[in-house]
Every structure is written in structure tokens, then in C-alpha cells.
Design an enzyme around this catalytic site. Structure first.
Site, mmCIF file in Angstrom:
data_model
loop_
_atom_site.group_PDB
_atom_site.id
_atom_site.type_symbol
_atom_site.label_atom_id
_atom_site.label_comp_id
_atom_site.label_asym_id
_atom_site.label_seq_id
_atom_site.Cartn_x
_atom_site.Cartn_y
_atom_site.Cartn_z
ATOM 1 C CB THR A 124 -0.912 0.003 1.251
ATOM 2 O OG1 THR A 124 -1.488 1.301 1.405
ATOM 3 C CG2 THR A 124 -0.153 -0.327 2.529
ATOM 4 C CG ASP A 125 -1.037 5.174 -0.665
ATOM 5 O OD1 ASP A 125 -1.556 4.507 0.248
ATOM 6 O OD2 ASP A 125 -1.574 6.183 -1.158
ATOM 7 C CD GLU A 126 -2.910 3.872 4.913
ATOM 8 O OE1 GLU A 126 -2.573 3.619 6.082
ATOM 9 O OE2 GLU A 126 -4.075 4.072 4.562
ATOM 10 C CE1 TYR A 148 -3.510 -2.289 6.045
ATOM 11 C CE2 TYR A 148 -3.130 0.047 5.650
ATOM 12 C CZ TYR A 148 -3.384 -1.228 5.166
ATOM 13 O OH TYR A 148 -3.494 -1.440 3.812
ATOM 14 C CE LYS A 152 -0.716 -4.448 2.995
ATOM 15 N NZ LYS A 152 -1.259 -5.707 2.409
HETATM 16 P P1 NAD Z 1 -10.693 -5.871 2.959
HETATM 17 O O1 NAD Z 1 -10.555 -5.658 4.425
HETATM 18 O O2 NAD Z 1 -11.940 -5.463 2.266
HETATM 19 O O3 NAD Z 1 -10.474 -7.424 2.647
HETATM 20 C C1 NAD Z 1 -9.532 -8.217 3.294
HETATM 21 C C2 NAD Z 1 -9.905 -9.677 3.070
HETATM 22 O O4 NAD Z 1 -8.877 -10.481 3.663
HETATM 23 C C3 NAD Z 1 -11.232 -10.090 3.707
HETATM 24 O O5 NAD Z 1 -11.986 -10.844 2.805
HETATM 25 C C4 NAD Z 1 -10.807 -10.940 4.905
HETATM 26 O O6 NAD Z 1 -11.749 -11.925 5.262
HETATM 27 C C5 NAD Z 1 -9.503 -11.540 4.394
HETATM 28 N N1 NAD Z 1 -8.596 -11.965 5.477
HETATM 29 C C6 NAD Z 1 -8.236 -11.234 6.572
HETATM 30 N N2 NAD Z 1 -7.405 -11.968 7.343
HETATM 31 C C7 NAD Z 1 -7.221 -13.161 6.701
HETATM 32 C C8 NAD Z 1 -6.458 -14.316 6.981
HETATM 33 N N3 NAD Z 1 -5.707 -14.411 8.107
HETATM 34 N N4 NAD Z 1 -6.484 -15.336 6.113
HETATM 35 C C9 NAD Z 1 -7.261 -15.266 4.981
HETATM 36 N N5 NAD Z 1 -8.004 -14.201 4.681
HETATM 37 C C10 NAD Z 1 -7.988 -13.155 5.524
HETATM 38 O O7 NAD Z 1 -9.422 -5.194 2.326
HETATM 39 P P2 NAD Z 1 -9.234 -4.454 0.906
HETATM 40 O O8 NAD Z 1 -9.554 -3.029 1.066
HETATM 41 O O9 NAD Z 1 -9.883 -5.264 -0.142
HETATM 42 O O10 NAD Z 1 -7.653 -4.567 0.752
HETATM 43 C C11 NAD Z 1 -7.067 -5.738 0.179
HETATM 44 C C12 NAD Z 1 -5.557 -5.597 0.177
HETATM 45 O O11 NAD Z 1 -5.183 -4.443 -0.555
HETATM 46 C C13 NAD Z 1 -4.943 -5.434 1.566
HETATM 47 O O12 NAD Z 1 -3.743 -6.144 1.590
HETATM 48 C C14 NAD Z 1 -4.683 -3.929 1.679
HETATM 49 O O13 NAD Z 1 -3.597 -3.685 2.525
HETATM 50 C C15 NAD Z 1 -4.349 -3.593 0.235
HETATM 51 N N6 NAD Z 1 -4.649 -2.210 -0.190
HETATM 52 C C16 NAD Z 1 -5.901 -1.683 0.007
HETATM 53 C C17 NAD Z 1 -6.179 -0.406 -0.464
HETATM 54 C C18 NAD Z 1 -7.549 0.203 -0.292
HETATM 55 O O14 NAD Z 1 -7.716 1.383 -0.606
HETATM 56 N N7 NAD Z 1 -8.549 -0.532 0.154
HETATM 57 C C19 NAD Z 1 -5.177 0.327 -1.119
HETATM 58 C C20 NAD Z 1 -3.903 -0.247 -1.282
HETATM 59 C C21 NAD Z 1 -3.667 -1.517 -0.830
HETATM 60 O O1 DAU Z 2 -3.895 4.511 0.997
HETATM 61 C C1 DAU Z 2 -4.265 3.157 0.891
HETATM 62 C C2 DAU Z 2 -5.015 2.759 2.124
HETATM 63 O O2 DAU Z 2 -6.286 3.393 2.060
HETATM 64 C C3 DAU Z 2 -5.168 1.248 2.305
HETATM 65 O O3 DAU Z 2 -3.888 0.689 2.471
HETATM 66 C C4 DAU Z 2 -6.058 0.947 3.502
HETATM 67 O O4 DAU Z 2 -6.280 -0.456 3.595
HETATM 68 C C5 DAU Z 2 -7.371 1.655 3.326
HETATM 69 O O5 DAU Z 2 -8.198 1.429 4.454
HETATM 70 C C6 DAU Z 2 -7.164 3.152 3.124
HETATM 71 O O6 DAU Z 2 -6.685 3.788 4.336
HETATM 72 P P1 DAU Z 2 -7.171 5.251 4.778
HETATM 73 O O7 DAU Z 2 -6.949 5.385 6.229
HETATM 74 O O8 DAU Z 2 -6.631 6.292 3.882
HETATM 75 O O9 DAU Z 2 -8.745 5.075 4.424
HETATM 76 P P2 DAU Z 2 -10.065 5.446 5.238
HETATM 77 O O10 DAU Z 2 -11.205 5.248 4.299
HETATM 78 O O11 DAU Z 2 -10.125 4.780 6.564
HETATM 79 O O12 DAU Z 2 -9.885 7.013 5.492
HETATM 80 C C7 DAU Z 2 -9.694 7.921 4.412
HETATM 81 C C8 DAU Z 2 -9.578 9.311 5.002
HETATM 82 O O13 DAU Z 2 -10.846 9.696 5.554
HETATM 83 C C9 DAU Z 2 -8.584 9.433 6.150
HETATM 84 O O14 DAU Z 2 -7.963 10.704 6.113
HETATM 85 C C10 DAU Z 2 -9.456 9.329 7.397
HETATM 86 C C11 DAU Z 2 -10.740 9.983 6.950
HETATM 87 N N1 DAU Z 2 -11.972 9.465 7.587
HETATM 88 C C12 DAU Z 2 -12.216 8.143 7.530
HETATM 89 C C13 DAU Z 2 -13.349 7.607 8.096
HETATM 90 C C14 DAU Z 2 -13.619 6.127 8.057
HETATM 91 C C15 DAU Z 2 -12.881 10.351 8.168
HETATM 92 O O15 DAU Z 2 -12.665 11.575 8.201
HETATM 93 N N2 DAU Z 2 -14.013 9.834 8.734
HETATM 94 C C16 DAU Z 2 -14.282 8.488 8.735
HETATM 95 O O16 DAU Z 2 -15.340 8.074 9.291
#
Ligand code: NAD
Ligand code: DAU
Length: 334
Positions: A124-126, A148, A152
Site C-alpha cells: 500500500t502507499d501507506e 496497519y 504492511k
Molecule cells: P478488505 O478488508 O476489504 O479485505 C480483506 C480480506 O482479507 C477479507 O476478505 C478478509 O476476510 C480476508 N482476510 C483477513 N485476514 C485473513 C487471513 N488471516 N487469512 C485469509 N483471509 C484473511 O481489504 P481491501 O480493502 O480489499 O484490501 C485488500 C488488500 O489491498 C490489503 O492487503 C490492503 O492492505 C491492500 N490495499 C488496500 C487499499 C484500499 O484502498 N482498500 C489500497 C492499497 C492496498
Molecule cells: O492509501 C491506501 C489505504 O487506504 C489502504 O492501504 C487501507 O487499507 C485503506 O483502508 C485506506 O486507508 P485510509 O486510512 O486512507 O482510508 P479510510 O477510508 O479509513 O480514510 C480515508 C480518510 O478519511 C482518512 O484521512 C481518514 C478519513 N476518515 C475516515 C473515516 C472512516 C474520516 O474523516 N471519517 C471516517 O469516518
């Protein structure tokens, strides 16, 4: 026929990726290994239940016996499985370390014993942390600031170490914030869209001026597919949408689109250690030949429409355990 092991395929991005790959390639089989945590949801893949090229296995990536049983039939691993929500990692980090770090280790070990063709680690970019000006390139140091993102970062570098040490054909992607269908309604966009639909408050952390770069989930899926066939082994690729927005901009857009009043905007206490801005320099991937296709406004409109039309999917997720967590966290009465 190539077999992909997609871990976390019942989550948001994983389920979109499984569907994308099955539609795009007729010569792939997708095996989805998912523990079905609160974020894993088989409703996300309902339409694929009878697809002969799709198989679901309920299980934990930390389970070495199970992973070793599955790996011999696998050509490519795409590791999405993770605990993914920053707020939860602040309250209870243990599962993040277990799944995101140890789980990745279990997969890497099994992969190297089975001579797999490719291991794609979804990072992730985080991992870079926050940046005030400019944008991170792949060689910038990592400064993760939440449990988190630190877990990662551990997985990201562990995957790299298996490339250097054991010649495992690893690739690492670092994507920015995704949005789209099947996004669990605890994250900013799906939470705010569904709350606005229900005339509930939208809890904005701090001053709402934190910046994220947003990418439509289908673009992310396409980029992973592109990198796995065109990218180099052992390399990291940033994937961004080139859509930097403050949380306030996102909030106002959603309210306007849904014709809801600004009075729903509710400023609440800030997230601990809240990263101010994420920004990626994606020139490495652009030079390789891939750029995102979706226009931000059109993709967000399409996403909002999906949540309007699919209340069956999210309404049940916004009850029970989730609601309790939400109330406790923000002292709100949604
Ligand atoms: P999500 O939380 O929606 O999905 C995670 C999935 O992993 C779920 O289906 C959960 O049941 C499964 N899981 C959790 N623990 C597990 C384990 N021990 N064994 C098997 N399965 C397990 O997450 P997402 O938003 O779809 O993100 C997916 C991946 O992409 C993550 O690795 C996250 O770090 C990365 N990512 C997410 C974002 C974003 O914006 N959502 C951006 C960049 C990278
Ligand atoms: O950048 C990639 C990441 O983006 C992924 O690696 C993570 O898995 C994904 O959860 C996401 O992380 P963020 O923390 O950026 O996403 P989130 O949607 O939780 O929050 C986005 C922004 O909005 C952040 O600045 C926090 C703010 N926020 C979030 C929630 C849930 C609020 O202000 N209010 C809220 O209720």
C-alpha cells in the site's frame, strides 16, 4: 489453464480482482483463500458461485498445513489477505501483525517450496507515511505511522527478501486509496455514501483537510494484471489514480450528488497519528505502459449509484457489531 491463488478474495479489492480476471482471461482459474473475517463477505462473489473456473476455500493464510496443501496446484499467488482498516489497527493491532506479517511469511515459505511462477504482494502507499509536498517514488524510505501500515511495510520487505535470498519471483505493488462496489462501509467513501443515503451524520476526522489519492478499484485490478505480465521481478510499482482530494472535497461531492444537506457533516475527534497527505509518483508504471482509465467524477458517480441500487448488500453490514464499534468510537448516535 493457469491457477491463481487469491488470498483475501472475499474482501473489497480481492473480490473485484477475481471477477476482473475471470472476465478478462478465459485461461485462468481463481482459487480464493479467505478466512471470512468481518470484512470477508461471500455476497461479494455471489454471481461467481457456479463458475467452473472459480473455487472458494475458507481458511486462514496463517494456517501452514492448509497453505502447504493448496500451494502445489498454484502457479501465481496474489496476496490481498490482510487486516486493512487503520482505525481498527489503532484499537487492536494484534491481528494486523498476525495476518499481515506472519500470514505473508507462511505464503512466501509455501511458495518457495513449490516453485511458483509469480508471487504478487499487494502492499500500500501507506508504507511511505505522510508527505507534505511532492510525491513518493518507489525508492523512497518507508516511514509507516500506524500499526496497519507498519505491518504492511513488514510484509512488503519480507516479500522482497524472498526475491533477493531465494530467487522467489516476487513483485510488490503499492496502490493508493481504492473506491468502488463491495467496499466495506467502515471506510470513508462507502461509509459516507451509505450514511448520507440514510440521512445519518458523516463523521469527519479533525479538520477534514487530510489528502488521499483516489483510484477506481477496476483500474487497480487492471494494473495488477498488467504488472504481473509486463513488470520486472523483484520490483516495486506504485499505482495511483492521480486524483488528490481532501476529505472535505469528497464529503461535499457525495452530499451534492445525493442532494443531502451540508448539516450532515459532523466534525469528530481526529484519528490518532492521522497521516496528513499521501501522494505517489507513478512514472515508473506509466513508463512501463500503464495508466488509469477511469475519470474520477464518473467513477464516483457510478459508485454512488451502486450503493443506491444495492442496499441489500450494505444494510446488513451496518448493524450489530459494526454499529456498536461505530457508536463507541465517535460517541455518535447514528
Ligand atoms: P478488505 O478488508 O476489504 O479485505 C480483506 C480480506 O482479507 C477479507 O476478505 C478478509 O476476510 C480476508 N482476510 C483477513 N485476514 C485473513 C487471513 N488471516 N487469512 C485469509 N483471509 C484473511 O481489504 P481491501 O480493502 O480489499 O484490501 C485488500 C488488500 O489491498 C490489503 O492487503 C490492503 O492492505 C491492500 N490495499 C488496500 C487499499 C484500499 O484502498 N482498500 C489500497 C492499497 C492496498
Ligand atoms: O492509501 C491506501 C489505504 O487506504 C489502504 O492501504 C487501507 O487499507 C485503506 O483502508 C485506506 O486507508 P485510509 O486510512 O486512507 O482510508 P479510510 O477510508 O479509513 O480514510 C480515508 C480518510 O478519511 C482518512 O484521512 C481518514 C478519513 N476518515 C475516515 C473515516 C472512516 C474520516 O474523516 N471519517 C471516517 O469516518
Amino acid at each position: 489453464m493457469k491457477t491463481f491463488l487469491v488470498t483475501g478474495g472475499a474482501g473489497f479489492i480481492g473480490s473485484n480482482y477475481v471477477r476482473y480476471m475471470l472476465n478478462k482471461h478465459k485461461d485462468v482459474r481463481m482459487v480464493n483463500l479467505d478466512k471470512l473475517t468481518y470484512a470477508g463477505n461471500l455476497d461479494n462473489l455471489k454471481d461467481l458461485k457456479n463458475n467452473s473456473r472459480y473455487k472458494f476455500i475458507k481458511g486462514d493464510i496463517c494456517n501452514e498445513v492448509l497453505v502447504n496443501e493448496i500451494m502445489p496446484e498454484v502457479d501465481v499467488v496474489v496476496n490481498f489477505a490482510a487486516e486493512s482498516h487503520v482505525d481498527r489497527s489503532i484499537g487492536a493491532p494484534a491481528d494486523f501483525i498476525k495476518t499481515d506479517v506472519f500470514g505473508t511469511f507462511v505464503l512466501l515459505e509455501a511458495a518457495r517450496r513449490n516453485n511458483i511462477e509469480r508471487f504478487i504482494q499487494i502492499s500500500t502507499d501507506e508504507v511511505y507515511g505522510s508527505i507534505e509536498n511532492g510525491a513518493f517514488t518507489e525508492t523512497d524510505p518507508m516511514m509507516p505511522s500506524s500499526p496497519y501500515s507498519a505491518s504492511k511495510a513488514g510484509a512488503d520487505r519480507l516479500a522482497y527478501s524472498y526475491f533477493v535470498t531465494y530467487d522467489l519471483p516476487v513483485q510488490i505493488t503499492r496502490c493508493s486509496n481504492n473506491f468502488g462496489p463491495y467496499h466495506y462501509p467502515e471506510k470513508l467513501i462507502p461509509l459516507f455514501v451509505t450514511n448520507a443515503i440514510e440521512d445519518k451524520p458523516l463523521p469527519i476526522y479533525g479538520d477534514g483537510k487530510n489528502v488521499r489519492d483516489w483510484i477506481y478499484v477496476e483500474d487497480h485490478c487492471e494494473a495488477i494484471d498488467f504488472i504481473s505480465s509486463h513488470g520486472k521481478l523483484g520490483e516495486v510499482y506504485n499505482i495511483g489514480g492521480d486524483n488528490e482530494k481532501t476529505n472535505l472535497e469528497i464529503t461535499e461531492y457525495i452530499l451534492k450528488k445525493l442532494e443531502k444537506p451540508k448539516s450532515l457533516m459532523t466534525f469528530v475527534k481526529d484519528r490518532l497519528g492521522h497521516d496528513r497527505r499521501y501522494a505517489l509518483d507513478c512514472s515508473k508504471l506509466h513508463k512501463l505502459g500503464w495508466k488509469p482509465k477511469f475519470d474520477f467524477d464518473e467513477a464516483l458517480d457510478k459508485t454512488i449509484k451502486w450503493y443506491i441500487e444495492n442496499r441489500w448488500w450494505w444494510e446488513k453490514l451496518k448493524s450489530g457489531e459494526y454499529l456498536e464499534y461505530y457508536k463507541k468510537q465517535y460517541n455518535l448516535n447514528p
